[in-house]
Each structure stands twice: as C-alpha cells, then as structure tokens.
Design a protein around this motif. Structure first.
Motif, PDB file in Angstrom:
ATOM      1  N   PRO A  93       0.739  -1.271  -0.038  1.00 38.23           N
ATOM      2  CA  PRO A  93       0.172   0.000   0.045  1.00 38.23           C
ATOM      3  C   PRO A  93       0.775   1.171   0.145  1.00 38.23           C
ATOM      4  O   PRO A  93       0.362   2.406  -0.402  1.00 38.23           O
ATOM      5  CB  PRO A  93      -0.826  -0.101   1.185  1.00 38.23           C
ATOM      6  CG  PRO A  93      -1.063  -1.622   1.685  1.00 38.23           C
ATOM      7  CD  PRO A  93       0.261  -2.001   0.910  1.00 38.23           C
ATOM      8  N   LYS A  94       2.015   1.115   0.348  1.00 36.30           N
ATOM      9  CA  LYS A  94       2.941   2.478   0.208  1.00 36.30           C
ATOM     10  C   LYS A  94       3.215   2.784  -0.980  1.00 36.30           C
ATOM     11  O   LYS A  94       3.639   3.963  -1.261  1.00 36.30           O
ATOM     12  CB  LYS A  94       4.343   2.108   1.100  1.00 36.30           C
ATOM     13  CG  LYS A  94       3.703   1.987   2.572  1.00 36.30           C
ATOM     14  CD  LYS A  94       5.124   1.441   3.270  1.00 36.30           C
ATOM     15  CE  LYS A  94       4.864   1.171   4.820  1.00 36.30           C
ATOM     16  NZ  LYS A  94       5.787   1.228   5.530  1.00 36.30           N
ATOM     17  N   SER A  95       3.292   2.066  -2.052  1.00 38.13           N
ATOM     18  CA  SER A  95       3.730   2.091  -3.511  1.00 38.13           C
ATOM     19  C   SER A  95       2.361   3.073  -4.023  1.00 38.13           C
ATOM     20  O   SER A  95       2.762   4.040  -4.460  1.00 38.13           O
ATOM     21  CB  SER A  95       3.931   0.983  -4.010  1.00 38.13           C
ATOM     22  OG  SER A  95       4.286   1.256  -5.415  1.00 38.13           O
ATOM     23  N   PRO A  96       1.218   2.384  -4.191  1.00 35.58           N
ATOM     24  CA  PRO A  96       0.179   3.345  -4.856  1.00 35.58           C
ATOM     25  C   PRO A  96      -0.660   4.169  -4.237  1.00 35.58           C
ATOM     26  O   PRO A  96      -1.204   5.215  -4.666  1.00 35.58           O
ATOM     27  CB  PRO A  96      -0.696   2.192  -5.502  1.00 35.58           C
ATOM     28  CG  PRO A  96      -0.567   1.119  -4.539  1.00 35.58           C
ATOM     29  CD  PRO A  96       0.920   1.248  -3.903  1.00 35.58           C
ATOM     30  N   GLY A  97      -0.487   4.031  -2.596  1.00 37.57           N
ATOM     31  CA  GLY A  97      -1.130   4.985  -1.814  1.00 37.57           C
ATOM     32  C   GLY A  97      -2.433   4.618  -1.683  1.00 37.57           C
ATOM     33  O   GLY A  97      -3.188   5.179  -1.198  1.00 37.57           O
ATOM     34  N   ARG A  98      -2.695   3.514  -1.722  1.00 40.17           N
ATOM     35  CA  ARG A  98      -4.167   2.815  -1.582  1.00 40.17           C
ATOM     36  C   ARG A  98      -3.882   1.475  -0.663  1.00 40.17           C
ATOM     37  O   ARG A  98      -3.038   0.572  -0.868  1.00 40.17           O
ATOM     38  CB  ARG A  98      -4.926   2.278  -2.811  1.00 40.17           C
ATOM     39  CG  ARG A  98      -5.265   3.636  -3.542  1.00 40.17           C
ATOM     40  CD  ARG A  98      -5.607   3.286  -4.974  1.00 40.17           C
ATOM     41  NE  ARG A  98      -7.156   2.403  -4.750  1.00 40.17           N
ATOM     42  CZ  ARG A  98      -7.525   1.798  -5.572  1.00 40.17           C
ATOM     43  NH1 ARG A  98      -7.248   1.628  -6.993  1.00 40.17           N
ATOM     44  NH2 ARG A  98      -8.652   1.088  -5.428  1.00 40.17           N
ATOM     45  N   MET A  99      -4.708   1.383   0.207  1.00 42.75           N
ATOM     46  CA  MET A  99      -4.978   0.041   0.879  1.00 42.75           C
ATOM     47  C   MET A  99      -5.571  -0.962   0.499  1.00 42.75           C
ATOM     48  O   MET A  99      -6.423  -0.721  -0.395  1.00 42.75           O
ATOM     49  CB  MET A  99      -5.500   0.033   2.381  1.00 42.75           C
ATOM     50  CG  MET A  99      -5.067   1.509   3.295  1.00 42.75           C
ATOM     51  SD  MET A  99      -3.299   1.008   3.871  1.00 42.75           S
ATOM     52  CE  MET A  99      -3.624  -0.616   4.845  1.00 42.75           C
ATOM     53  N   LEU A 100      -5.051  -2.184   0.661  1.00 44.85           N
ATOM     54  CA  LEU A 100      -5.539  -3.555   0.317  1.00 44.85           C
ATOM     55  C   LEU A 100      -6.920  -3.718   0.785  1.00 44.85           C
ATOM     56  O   LEU A 100      -7.002  -3.251   2.243  1.00 44.85           O
ATOM     57  CB  LEU A 100      -4.468  -4.612   0.344  1.00 44.85           C
ATOM     58  CG  LEU A 100      -3.362  -4.278  -0.460  1.00 44.85           C
ATOM     59  CD1 LEU A 100      -2.428  -5.747  -0.068  1.00 44.85           C
ATOM     60  CD2 LEU A 100      -3.392  -4.740  -1.880  1.00 44.85           C
ATOM     61  N   ILE A 101      -7.754  -4.449   0.248  1.00 47.39           N
ATOM     62  CA  ILE A 101      -9.179  -4.862   0.754  1.00 47.39           C
ATOM     63  C   ILE A 101      -8.752  -5.843   1.910  1.00 47.39           C
ATOM     64  O   ILE A 101      -8.200  -6.914   1.621  1.00 47.39           O
ATOM     65  CB  ILE A 101     -10.087  -5.204  -0.309  1.00 47.39           C
ATOM     66  CG1 ILE A 101     -10.331  -4.167  -1.278  1.00 47.39           C
ATOM     67  CG2 ILE A 101     -11.279  -5.708   0.417  1.00 47.39           C
ATOM     68  CD1 ILE A 101     -10.849  -4.551  -2.361  1.00 47.39           C
ATOM     69  N   GLU A 102      -9.180  -5.558   3.084  1.00 47.39           N
ATOM     70  CA  GLU A 102      -8.846  -6.232   4.045  1.00 47.39           C
ATOM     71  C   GLU A 102      -9.474  -7.792   4.226  1.00 47.39           C
ATOM     72  O   GLU A 102      -9.125  -8.751   4.458  1.00 47.39           O
ATOM     73  CB  GLU A 102      -9.115  -5.697   5.796  1.00 47.39           C
ATOM     74  CG  GLU A 102      -8.750  -6.324   7.070  1.00 47.39           C
ATOM     75  CD  GLU A 102      -7.124  -6.344   7.117  1.00 47.39           C
ATOM     76  OE1 GLU A 102      -6.771  -7.281   7.508  1.00 47.39           O
ATOM     77  OE2 GLU A 102      -6.477  -5.440   6.505  1.00 47.39           O
ATOM     78  N   THR A 103     -10.581  -7.778   3.604  1.00 43.62           N
ATOM     79  CA  THR A 103     -11.565  -8.977   3.557  1.00 43.62           C
ATOM     80  C   THR A 103     -10.870  -9.991   2.563  1.00 43.62           C
ATOM     81  O   THR A 103     -10.768 -11.101   2.921  1.00 43.62           O
ATOM     82  CB  THR A 103     -12.740  -8.554   3.019  1.00 43.62           C
ATOM     83  OG1 THR A 103     -13.485  -7.817   4.107  1.00 43.62           O
ATOM     84  CG2 THR A 103     -13.725  -9.887   3.201  1.00 43.62           C
ATOM     85  N   LEU A 104     -10.436  -9.476   1.508  1.00 42.15           N
ATOM     86  CA  LEU A 104      -9.559 -10.185   0.569  1.00 42.15           C
ATOM     87  C   LEU A 104      -8.368 -10.696   1.166  1.00 42.15           C
ATOM     88  O   LEU A 104      -8.014 -11.981   0.842  1.00 42.15           O
ATOM     89  CB  LEU A 104      -9.354  -9.454  -0.832  1.00 42.15           C
ATOM     90  CG  LEU A 104     -10.800  -9.282  -1.759  1.00 42.15           C
ATOM     91  CD1 LEU A 104     -10.179  -8.187  -2.776  1.00 42.15           C
ATOM     92  CD2 LEU A 104     -11.329 -10.524  -2.212  1.00 42.15           C
ATOM     93  N   GLY A 105      -7.754  -9.933   1.751  1.00 39.28           N
ATOM     94  CA  GLY A 105      -6.411 -10.261   2.369  1.00 39.28           C
ATOM     95  C   GLY A 105      -6.512 -11.513   3.317  1.00 39.28           C
ATOM     96  O   GLY A 105      -5.906 -12.505   3.413  1.00 39.28           O
TER      97      GLY A 105
END
Length: 115
Positions: free
Chosen positions: A89-101
């Motif tokens: 998430p530090k690269s594009p500036g968007r957090m990953l979706i926690e449910t998918l993680g």
C-alpha cells in the motif's frame, strides 16, 4: 542441538514481542502468526530427524521432503505475503482490501497445511 536451541529462543522472543504489544488481527499479523506456527512445526520435524535412532527407523524420504516444505512455506512464503500486504500500500497509496487479504490467508493456510 546447535540449530534447535537458538531457534527455540527466537520463537519465544517473537512470542514475547507480540505479547508486549497490542495485537490487531489484520492480514499482515495473520501471516506473521502463520509463519510462527509453520516455523515451529518445521523446527520440531528437524529435531526429530536429528535424533539418530528415530531417523534410522523412519528413514523415509517423504519426511525430509515434508521438513523442507515446512521450512520453505513457513519461512519464505508466509513472510513474503506478510511483507507484501504491509508494504504494497505504500507504493500506490491505496490500502488493500482487508477482507480479501484475510480470505487469502485462510485459503493459503489451508493449502499449506495439506503439503
């Protein structure tokens, strides 16, 4: 013994570090806990193979393959996935979706336990 004792110390050190902090069961922490469990199982299978009488009676190549896969899956893949979920998430500036993680962790955990 030269490998087992320092590895056991490392495991208790990591557990103590987690004990002292505020644990939030997000995706990276799940992968870290999965790493600890797989690493512990890999260490136990390594100690069993290091005991000469036990290994002599159980000289089956599949036990060596299982130990190798526990080390590789637990030591490398869980760490890579945990680092990716916390660092990406530090690269594009968007957090990953926690449910998918979390879904990824539980599906991967199920597949890695069948190895």
């Amino acid at each position: 013994m030269a490998i087992a004792v320092p590895t056991g110390i490392k495991i208790f050190n990591w557990l103590g570090t987690m004990w002292g902090g505020k644990i939030q069961f997000k995706t990276p922490m799940l992968f870290c806990i999965g790493f600890l469990f797989q690493f512990l199982i890999a260490g136990l299978t390594g100690v069993m193979m290091a005991v000469a009488p036990f290994d002599w009676q159980r000289a089956v190549p599949t036990s060596w393959v299982a130990h190798f896969h526990y080390v590789i899956v637990g030591g490398i893949l869980f760490c890579i996935f945990g680092a990716f979920t916390i660092g990406f998430p530090k690269s594009p500036g968007r957090m990953l979706i926690e449910t998918l993680g979390k879904l990824h962790f539980w599906l991967f955990d199920r597949v890695s336990s069948d190895v």
